[in-house]
Design a protein around this motif. Structure first.
Motif, PDB file in Angstrom:
ATOM      1  N   CYS A  67      38.114  -7.219 -22.058  1.00 22.22           N
ATOM      2  CA  CYS A  67      36.726  -7.420 -22.470  1.00 22.22           C
ATOM      3  C   CYS A  67      36.114  -8.566 -21.673  1.00 22.22           C
ATOM      4  O   CYS A  67      36.754  -9.585 -21.427  1.00 22.22           O
ATOM      5  CB  CYS A  67      36.672  -7.746 -23.966  1.00 22.22           C
ATOM      6  SG  CYS A  67      34.986  -7.911 -24.548  1.00 22.22           S
ATOM      7  N   ASN A 105      33.024  -9.808 -22.639  1.00 22.29           N
ATOM      8  CA  ASN A 105      31.869 -10.282 -23.404  1.00 22.29           C
ATOM      9  C   ASN A 105      31.965 -11.721 -23.904  1.00 22.29           C
ATOM     10  O   ASN A 105      30.946 -12.356 -24.128  1.00 22.29           O
ATOM     11  CB  ASN A 105      31.623  -9.348 -24.589  1.00 22.29           C
ATOM     12  CG  ASN A 105      31.054  -8.030 -24.112  1.00 22.29           C
ATOM     13  OD1 ASN A 105      30.321  -7.999 -23.133  1.00 22.29           O
ATOM     14  ND2 ASN A 105      31.420  -6.955 -24.760  1.00 22.29           N
ATOM     15  N   PHE A 106      33.157 -12.192 -24.110  1.00 19.81           N
ATOM     16  CA  PHE A 106      33.346 -13.577 -24.566  1.00 19.81           C
ATOM     17  C   PHE A 106      32.472 -13.934 -25.758  1.00 19.81           C
ATOM     18  O   PHE A 106      31.744 -14.925 -25.737  1.00 19.81           O
ATOM     19  CB  PHE A 106      33.102 -14.562 -23.407  1.00 19.81           C
ATOM     20  CG  PHE A 106      34.207 -14.559 -22.394  1.00 19.81           C
ATOM     21  CD1 PHE A 106      35.337 -15.357 -22.555  1.00 19.81           C
ATOM     22  CD2 PHE A 106      34.136 -13.719 -21.294  1.00 19.81           C
ATOM     23  CE1 PHE A 106      36.373 -15.309 -21.640  1.00 19.81           C
ATOM     24  CE2 PHE A 106      35.175 -13.679 -20.370  1.00 19.81           C
ATOM     25  CZ  PHE A 106      36.292 -14.477 -20.539  1.00 19.81           C
ATOM     26  N   CYS A 107      32.537 -13.121 -26.792  1.00 17.76           N
ATOM     27  CA  CYS A 107      31.917 -13.533 -28.056  1.00 17.76           C
ATOM     28  C   CYS A 107      32.607 -14.847 -28.426  1.00 17.76           C
ATOM     29  O   CYS A 107      33.824 -14.976 -28.265  1.00 17.76           O
ATOM     30  CB  CYS A 107      32.143 -12.481 -29.130  1.00 17.76           C
ATOM     31  SG  CYS A 107      31.396 -10.909 -28.666  1.00 17.76           S
ATOM     32  N   TYR A 129      33.693 -16.389 -30.904  1.00 14.03           N
ATOM     33  CA  TYR A 129      34.752 -16.508 -31.914  1.00 14.03           C
ATOM     34  C   TYR A 129      36.015 -15.738 -31.543  1.00 14.03           C
ATOM     35  O   TYR A 129      37.002 -15.792 -32.268  1.00 14.03           O
ATOM     36  CB  TYR A 129      34.242 -15.949 -33.258  1.00 14.03           C
ATOM     37  CG  TYR A 129      33.676 -14.552 -33.127  1.00 14.03           C
ATOM     38  CD1 TYR A 129      34.493 -13.439 -33.136  1.00 14.03           C
ATOM     39  CD2 TYR A 129      32.303 -14.356 -32.930  1.00 14.03           C
ATOM     40  CE1 TYR A 129      33.976 -12.168 -32.965  1.00 14.03           C
ATOM     41  CE2 TYR A 129      31.779 -13.088 -32.763  1.00 14.03           C
ATOM     42  CZ  TYR A 129      32.626 -12.002 -32.775  1.00 14.03           C
ATOM     43  OH  TYR A 129      32.109 -10.752 -32.586  1.00 14.03           O
ATOM     44  N   CYS A 130      36.007 -15.000 -30.431  1.00 17.89           N
ATOM     45  CA  CYS A 130      37.019 -13.968 -30.212  1.00 17.89           C
ATOM     46  C   CYS A 130      38.057 -14.342 -29.147  1.00 17.89           C
ATOM     47  O   CYS A 130      37.712 -14.843 -28.076  1.00 17.89           O
ATOM     48  CB  CYS A 130      36.310 -12.676 -29.812  1.00 17.89           C
ATOM     49  SG  CYS A 130      37.446 -11.309 -29.577  1.00 17.89           S
ATOM     50  N   VAL A 164      40.093 -12.073 -27.741  1.00 16.38           N
ATOM     51  CA  VAL A 164      40.484 -10.908 -26.933  1.00 16.38           C
ATOM     52  C   VAL A 164      40.351 -11.125 -25.413  1.00 16.38           C
ATOM     53  O   VAL A 164      41.282 -10.808 -24.669  1.00 16.38           O
ATOM     54  CB  VAL A 164      39.716  -9.640 -27.395  1.00 16.38           C
ATOM     55  CG1 VAL A 164      39.855  -8.503 -26.397  1.00 16.38           C
ATOM     56  CG2 VAL A 164      40.251  -9.197 -28.752  1.00 16.38           C
ATOM     57  N   PRO A 165      39.233 -11.680 -24.926  1.00 17.46           N
ATOM     58  CA  PRO A 165      39.153 -11.861 -23.468  1.00 17.46           C
ATOM     59  C   PRO A 165      40.280 -12.754 -22.922  1.00 17.46           C
ATOM     60  O   PRO A 165      40.654 -12.642 -21.761  1.00 17.46           O
ATOM     61  CB  PRO A 165      37.787 -12.526 -23.266  1.00 17.46           C
ATOM     62  CG  PRO A 165      36.993 -12.114 -24.462  1.00 17.46           C
ATOM     63  CD  PRO A 165      37.982 -12.080 -25.592  1.00 17.46           C
ATOM     64  N   GLN A 193      38.325  -1.991 -25.972  1.00 20.86           N
ATOM     65  CA  GLN A 193      37.777  -3.133 -26.707  1.00 20.86           C
ATOM     66  C   GLN A 193      36.262  -3.031 -26.746  1.00 20.86           C
ATOM     67  O   GLN A 193      35.620  -3.461 -27.671  1.00 20.86           O
ATOM     68  CB  GLN A 193      38.178  -4.435 -25.998  1.00 20.86           C
ATOM     69  CG  GLN A 193      39.014  -5.322 -26.853  1.00 20.86           C
ATOM     70  CD  GLN A 193      40.428  -4.797 -26.974  1.00 20.86           C
ATOM     71  OE1 GLN A 193      41.005  -4.400 -25.970  1.00 20.86           O
ATOM     72  NE2 GLN A 193      40.966  -4.784 -28.152  1.00 20.86           N
ATOM     73  N   HIS A 241      30.063  -1.632 -28.344  1.00 21.46           N
ATOM     74  CA  HIS A 241      29.257  -2.859 -28.428  1.00 21.46           C
ATOM     75  C   HIS A 241      27.791  -2.438 -28.480  1.00 21.46           C
ATOM     76  O   HIS A 241      27.365  -1.616 -27.671  1.00 21.46           O
ATOM     77  CB  HIS A 241      29.518  -3.746 -27.201  1.00 21.46           C
ATOM     78  CG  HIS A 241      28.989  -5.141 -27.376  1.00 21.46           C
ATOM     79  ND1 HIS A 241      27.642  -5.414 -27.487  1.00 21.46           N
ATOM     80  CD2 HIS A 241      29.623  -6.336 -27.470  1.00 21.46           C
ATOM     81  CE1 HIS A 241      27.471  -6.717 -27.650  1.00 21.46           C
ATOM     82  NE2 HIS A 241      28.663  -7.304 -27.646  1.00 21.46           N
ATOM     83  N   ARG A 286      26.579 -12.849 -28.919  1.00 17.84           N
ATOM     84  CA  ARG A 286      26.654 -11.396 -29.047  1.00 17.84           C
ATOM     85  C   ARG A 286      25.716 -10.659 -28.082  1.00 17.84           C
ATOM     86  O   ARG A 286      25.770  -9.442 -27.962  1.00 17.84           O
ATOM     87  CB  ARG A 286      26.350 -10.990 -30.491  1.00 17.84           C
ATOM     88  CG  ARG A 286      27.454 -11.332 -31.455  1.00 17.84           C
ATOM     89  CD  ARG A 286      28.707 -10.531 -31.208  1.00 17.84           C
ATOM     90  NE  ARG A 286      28.563  -9.123 -31.586  1.00 17.84           N
ATOM     91  CZ  ARG A 286      29.473  -8.189 -31.334  1.00 17.84           C
ATOM     92  NH1 ARG A 286      30.568  -8.484 -30.678  1.00 17.84           N
ATOM     93  NH2 ARG A 286      29.286  -6.944 -31.708  1.00 17.84           N
TER      94      ARG A 286
HETATM   95  S1  SF4 Z   1      34.420  -9.333 -30.370  1.00 11.76           S
HETATM   96 FE1  SF4 Z   1      34.715  -7.463 -29.163  1.00 11.76          FE
HETATM   97  S2  SF4 Z   1      33.082  -7.570 -27.617  1.00 11.76           S
HETATM   98 FE2  SF4 Z   1      33.308  -9.656 -28.436  1.00 11.76          FE
HETATM   99  S3  SF4 Z   1      34.782 -10.667 -27.048  1.00 11.76           S
HETATM  100 FE3  SF4 Z   1      35.972  -9.811 -28.779  1.00 11.76          FE
HETATM  101  S4  SF4 Z   1      36.636  -7.795 -28.029  1.00 11.76           S
HETATM  102 FE4  SF4 Z   1      34.964  -8.461 -26.689  1.00 11.76          FE
END
Ligand code: SF4
Length: 439
Positions: free
Chosen positions: A154, A156-158, A160-161, A163-164, A198, A233, A272
């Motif tokens: 991903c 997007n680097f939200c 709080y997340c 995942v990236p 993702q 997204h 977001r």
């Molecule tokens: S919430 Fe979803 S879109 Fe946002 S960084 Fe995490 S995986 Fe990526």
């Protein structure tokens, strides 16, 4: 003789699909077993998205050590997936696991598990790995519905997340290999696929082949194969995709569109990349192209700096959209993220709890209303299995992704059946089969 491999999977559908890839990568030397007591190797495929998910896995690793590893040294224990990078040093130092592999390092598992190799950890993230040539072994499948990963990572680097950081940058898989996977599934009589990523609707191959092109090509492949996708997204939900979804009956009419918050100031802090107004315009577009579609979402209660007014904005967004279902959580800080480094986790725990309860109450009401509105309607459903509550009932889902339970008839698992809804709870529709029909 092949050794026995037991894989325990935590977290999202992506992890389920990844475990199938891992089973395939190790299939020359290992056969999957369903009883952990028989295993020569136990791999725990982990999720880092929430703190309590991580705590659960760490507890389980401790338990597996006591149960098998410390008593019977031949059982190897491995931690794979999103927690790999974050916990590799700690777990190896404490001698809790034998090997560690991150989400992009599964091809190195045969080496990491080799007795003669010294290396036991690989958490390197890749910018290209999509496992596109690996045919997953669908060892836990019901033979009806399968997951197909089409992209990883991903961008997007939200705020709080994690995942990236745990799964790396976005990369899409070659459509030819996706088609090949699907053709195999069709040959094996699968009836439904769910495209996974993702950020699945940002799929792009060679600059111009986009997610809606892939959806259309697969929809045309076989009218009898249903197609779903997760997770999208909002910023990438194009009209082109909605038009394709509306045009093909075998593309399921349900969209998971994570809002996270209804307040612009919170959405901005979350990074977001959309506003409440923009999000609502996308919801209007869904309703315009597919009035019959269900919409679901993810919501976070008590993000950094969230005021009472912001919370009310989330509740009002929920009332406006009238979500059919939702996944709702309290904000929990994840180390390494922008929010953990730069924003203050300043909403008191009891306030987060109260706000979450209010969100859940609104959603329960909305889900129930949505289900009540289906009473008397007839839906074509795909039978996925036996109801957990009674062996006399089937468990099925309609195109809108709603669960429908109905008394067994001459049909079998994998059949499409028309079911008339007679009653409901907030979570489930109940009905009876009225005639057979295939899409
Ligand atoms: S919430 Fe979803 S879109 Fe946002 S960084 Fe995490 S995986 Fe990526």
């Amino acid at each position: 003789m092949k050794k026995k491999l037991y894989i325990e999977t935590y977290g999202c559908q992506m992890n389920v699909a990844d475990s199938e890839v891992v089973a395939s990568i190790l299939s020359d030397e290992y056969v999957i077993c369903t009883d952990e007591k028989e295993a020569d190797v136990i791999l725990v495929n982990t999720c880092a998205i929430r703190e309590n998910a991580e705590q659960k896995v760490l507890k389980r690793i401790q338990e597996l050590n006591v149960l098998y590893r410390k008593k019977q040294k031949k059982v190897k224990l491995g931690l794979i997936g999103c927690m790999a990078e974050r916990f590799s040093t700690q777990l190896l130092k404490e001698d809790k696991v034998d090997i560690i592999a991150g989400p992009d390092a599964y091809r190195s598992l045969p080496i990491l598990l080799d007795e003669n190799e010294k290396d036991n950890v690989n958490t390197v993230l890749s910018t290209v790995e999509t496992y596109d040539d690996i045919i997953p072994i669908r060892y836990a499948s019901n033979g009806v519905a399968a997951f197909v990963s089409i992209m990883r990572g991903c961008n997007n680097f939200c705020s709080y997340c994690v995942v990236p950081y745990t799964r790396g940058r976005e990369r899409s898989r070659d459509p030819k290999t996706i088609m090949h996977d699907i053709e195999i599934l069709i040959e094996k009589a699968y009836k439904e696929i769910t495209f996974l990523g993702q950020n699945v609707n940002s799929y792009i191959w060679e600059n111009d082949y986009r997610f809606h092109h892939l959806m259309e090509d697969v929809a045309r492949l076989n009218q009898n194969l249903r197609i779903r996708f997760a997770t999208s997204h909002p910023k990438d939900l194009s009209d082109n995709l909605l038009k394709i979804m509306a045009a093909y009956p075998n593309i399921c009419k349900s969209i998971h569109l994570p809002a996270q918050s209804g307040s612009n100031q919170v959405l901005q802090k979350m990074n977001r990349k959309y506003t409440r107004e923009w999000y609502l315009e996308r919801v209007d577009a869904i309703k315009k192209y597919m009035p019959e579609a269900t919409i679901s979402t993810d919501l976070i209660a008590g993000f950094c700096g969230e005021t009472e007014e912001d919370h009310q904005a989330t509740l009002s967004l929920m009332q406006t959209v009238a979500y059919d279902y939702a996944f709702m959580f309290k904000y929990s800080e994840r180390s390494g993220t922008f929010a953990a480094k730069q924003l203050k986790d300043d909403v008191a725990e009891e306030v987060k709890t109260r706000r979450l309860e209010e969100i859940i109450a609104v959603q329960r009401n909305s889900s129930h209303k949505s289900n009540l509105a289906d009473i008397g309607k007839t839906f074509e459903v795909l039978i996925e299995g036996h109801s957990k509550r009674s062996a006399d009932f089937y468990f099925a889902r309609n195109s809108q992704n709603k669960v429908i339970v109905f008394p067994k008839t001459k049909h079998t698992i994998g059949d499409y059946v028309n079911v008339k809804v007679e009653s409901c709870t907030a979570a489930t529709l109940f009905g009876k089969a009225v005639e057979e029909k295939t899409i």
